[in-house]
Write a protein that holds these residues in place. Structure first.
Motif, PDB file in Angstrom:
ATOM      1  N   LEU A  52       1.985   7.471  -6.794  1.00 39.95           N
ATOM      2  CA  LEU A  52       0.729   8.226  -7.135  1.00 39.95           C
ATOM      3  C   LEU A  52       1.101   9.388  -8.113  1.00 39.95           C
ATOM      4  O   LEU A  52       0.461   9.812  -9.152  1.00 39.95           O
ATOM      5  CB  LEU A  52      -0.293   8.523  -6.133  1.00 39.95           C
ATOM      6  CG  LEU A  52      -1.229   7.537  -5.606  1.00 39.95           C
ATOM      7  CD1 LEU A  52      -2.026   8.100  -4.389  1.00 39.95           C
ATOM      8  CD2 LEU A  52      -2.124   7.108  -6.768  1.00 39.95           C
ATOM      9  N   ARG A  94       0.777  -1.168  -0.009  1.00 38.01           N
ATOM     10  CA  ARG A  94       0.032  -0.054  -0.154  1.00 38.01           C
ATOM     11  C   ARG A  94       0.757   1.405  -0.047  1.00 38.01           C
ATOM     12  O   ARG A  94       0.774   2.152  -0.645  1.00 38.01           O
ATOM     13  CB  ARG A  94      -1.014   0.157   1.210  1.00 38.01           C
ATOM     14  CG  ARG A  94      -1.905   1.310   1.170  1.00 38.01           C
ATOM     15  CD  ARG A  94      -2.719   1.117   2.515  1.00 38.01           C
ATOM     16  NE  ARG A  94      -3.545   2.378   2.758  1.00 38.01           N
ATOM     17  CZ  ARG A  94      -3.284   3.445   3.135  1.00 38.01           C
ATOM     18  NH1 ARG A  94      -2.091   3.351   3.831  1.00 38.01           N
ATOM     19  NH2 ARG A  94      -4.058   4.588   3.210  1.00 38.01           N
ATOM     20  N   GLU A  95       1.748   1.230   0.969  1.00 40.99           N
ATOM     21  CA  GLU A  95       2.802   2.477   0.908  1.00 40.99           C
ATOM     22  C   GLU A  95       3.348   2.660  -0.280  1.00 40.99           C
ATOM     23  O   GLU A  95       3.842   3.738  -0.981  1.00 40.99           O
ATOM     24  CB  GLU A  95       3.937   2.252   1.881  1.00 40.99           C
ATOM     25  CG  GLU A  95       3.166   2.492   3.413  1.00 40.99           C
ATOM     26  CD  GLU A  95       4.142   2.273   4.651  1.00 40.99           C
ATOM     27  OE1 GLU A  95       3.982   2.567   5.358  1.00 40.99           O
ATOM     28  OE2 GLU A  95       5.184   1.331   4.366  1.00 40.99           O
ATOM     29  N   MET A 100       9.381   5.474   1.557  1.00 42.08           N
ATOM     30  CA  MET A 100       8.446   5.820   0.681  1.00 42.08           C
ATOM     31  C   MET A 100       9.273   6.571  -0.392  1.00 42.08           C
ATOM     32  O   MET A 100       8.985   6.124  -1.730  1.00 42.08           O
ATOM     33  CB  MET A 100       7.161   6.456   1.003  1.00 42.08           C
ATOM     34  CG  MET A 100       6.195   5.650   1.985  1.00 42.08           C
ATOM     35  SD  MET A 100       4.770   6.546   2.213  1.00 42.08           S
ATOM     36  CE  MET A 100       3.848   6.659   0.705  1.00 42.08           C
ATOM     37  N   LEU A 140       0.863   4.252  -2.987  1.00 39.32           N
ATOM     38  CA  LEU A 140       0.684   5.534  -2.556  1.00 39.32           C
ATOM     39  C   LEU A 140       2.025   6.259  -2.920  1.00 39.32           C
ATOM     40  O   LEU A 140       1.877   7.494  -3.571  1.00 39.32           O
ATOM     41  CB  LEU A 140       0.406   5.586  -1.041  1.00 39.32           C
ATOM     42  CG  LEU A 140      -0.896   5.173  -0.685  1.00 39.32           C
ATOM     43  CD1 LEU A 140      -0.846   5.331   1.093  1.00 39.32           C
ATOM     44  CD2 LEU A 140      -2.006   6.113  -1.151  1.00 39.32           C
ATOM     45  N   SER A 141       3.224   6.054  -2.880  1.00 39.85           N
ATOM     46  CA  SER A 141       4.451   6.605  -3.135  1.00 39.85           C
ATOM     47  C   SER A 141       4.302   6.984  -4.725  1.00 39.85           C
ATOM     48  O   SER A 141       4.961   8.080  -5.319  1.00 39.85           O
ATOM     49  CB  SER A 141       5.678   5.908  -2.794  1.00 39.85           C
ATOM     50  OG  SER A 141       5.722   4.858  -3.667  1.00 39.85           O
TER      51      SER A 141
END
Length: 434
Positions: free
Chosen positions: A187, A180-181, A369, A184-185
């Motif tokens: 995006l 998930r991290e 991240m 997100l990084s």
């Protein structure tokens, strides 16, 4: 030694721009790398062949996806889709290009057939493109966007594999991060790709353009779409597609997922078993060249790695760094761009990049991240614009079916400009602020 990577990649790109076939361009670049590293031609070729096994799983999955795509095409369900697109979107160039980008996006997550859909969906639309004077470079950027952006940002289907690869690469080198991290990084780099697509569609390639005849035509008419109505075999085809998706997600194997789809198409009697040889031949025809390019590119990457050229390039770059994170991130992305342009595979490059980036980033104080976005962006950079990338080879396979599209000048150059530049900028910004 650090110049081996730079010189060999420049040789490959220069030969490709001169219209030398990408397979020969990669082989010649590999020989150049081997000779510069002090090896003879025989040892270089042996190392090239040895390294081709690194993409064997990918090549096999592409062939099976090609067979699956040929079976799907046999049912006529793609004719329904093409007729619908022609009926609704004729004379709506911008909308048509954006719809193609949407269809391509689904091939990464919802229906994970990757590039296998292109040779069966795009050729029937070529006549329409010519009638509308649609710039095929816009279609190439739309297809490459759909082949890249979803897996960069969404950890489902191919995206799950991509972010698992980042997670494993970082974990193997001492930094833990969740999927998930990692997603997100990425995006912000993904948003950069969206901006690049919009610039290509609404500005760069908006004007009418006549397609140039680059290669002799094969004499096949691609606008002859037979009248097909939706029936129960199409319903069973959709079931097979969904089953392939589910199996691929749970097994995390494209080979098993594609094989599931092929087996179900036969068990459901959607395609005749006696035509099996024909489907295999069509599948190899659709994806065989691309699979072989990926094998040769893997061998090229193996030579660069085994000779120590990649390590030397990164070490040389790190010695010149002033210690500021923004400068370090910029140099690492620049090195990653050179490496991945040569290898042409984000998935295959990430383990190499992770082993090099993580120690440098840890010493410089980057967050997990930030490290993930540097690795992910560096990997994604080579997938757009590289002559050896499936994200450029795929669009060309469909758009050049009538000989009116050039792989380098009309796929690689446009995608490099509109995706690699924003990926680099937004990835750099993300690595500094995360």
């Amino acid at each position: 030694m650090e110049w081996v990577v730079v010189v060999s990649v420049i040789v490959m790109l220069a030969l490709s721009l001169l219209r030398v076939h990408v397979i020969f361009a990669i082989i010649i670049a590999a020989v150049v790398a081997g000779l510069m590293a002090g090896m003879n031609i025989q040892d270089t070729i042996e190392l090239l062949i040895e390294g081709m096994g690194g993409q064997a799983n990918t090549a096999l999955s592409y062939i099976l996806l090609g067979v699956f795509a040929a079976m799907i095409s046999y049912t006529g369900i793609t004719s329904i889709l093409v007729r619908s697109l022609i009926k609704v979107l004729t004379n709506k160039k911008t909308v048509l290009v954006l719809v193609i980008a949407g269809v391509a996006s689904m091939s990464q997550n919802i229906v994970p057939v990757h590039i296998a859909f292109i040779p069966i969906l795009i050729p029937p639309l070529l006549t329409l493109f010519d009638q509308m004077k649609l710039d095929r470079r816009a279609v190439a950027t739309a297809l490459t966007f759909g082949l890249k952006a979803p897996y960069v940002m969404i950890p489902v289907g191919f995206g799950l594999i991509f972010h698992q690869t980042i997670q494993e690469g970082m974990s193997n080198n001492g930094v833990d991060i969740t999927i998930r991290e990692s997603a997100l990084s990425m995006l912000l780099p993904g948003i950069g790709m969206m901006i690049g697509l919009l610039i290509a569609v609404f500005f760069t390639y908006r004007k009418p353009r006549e397609a140039k005849q680059w290669l002799p035509t094969d004499g096949i008419s691609y606008d002859n779409q037979k009248k097909v109505t939706f029936n129960y075999t199409h319903g069973l085809t959709i079931v097979a597609i969904l089953a392939a998706l589910v199996v691929q997600i749970f097994t995390e194997s494209l080979v098993i997922g594609a094989l599931t789809g092929v087996i179900l198409m036969v068990l459901f009697f959607v395609v005749p078993l006696r035509e099996g040889d024909a489907f295999v031949q069509q599948g190899v025809g659709i994806m065989g060249t691309i699979a072989f390019v990926m094998l040769v590119a893997s061998g090229f990457g193996h030579i660069l790695k085994e000779t120590g050229a990649v390590d030397a390039l990164v070490a040389s770059s790190s010695d010149m760094l002033a210690g500021h994170q923004a400068i370090i991130a910029f140099i690492l992305l620049l090195v990653g761009l050179v490496i991945t342009l040569g290898i042409g595979s984000s998935f295959g490059t990430i383990p190499i990049i992770a082993a090099l980036y993580v120690p440098i980033c840890m010493a410089a104080g980057f967050s997990p991240m930030a490290i993930a976005v540097l690795i992910g962006t560096a990997g994604a950079l080579g997938d757009a614009g590289s002559p050896a990338s499936d994200s450029t080879l795929g669009p060309t396979s469909g758009l050049s079916a009538d000989g009116k599209h050039h792989h380098i000048w009309e796929t690689c150059v446009p995608t490099f400009i509109h995706f690699n530049i924003p990926l680099f900028i937004f990835g750099w910004i993300a690595s500094v602020i995360l």
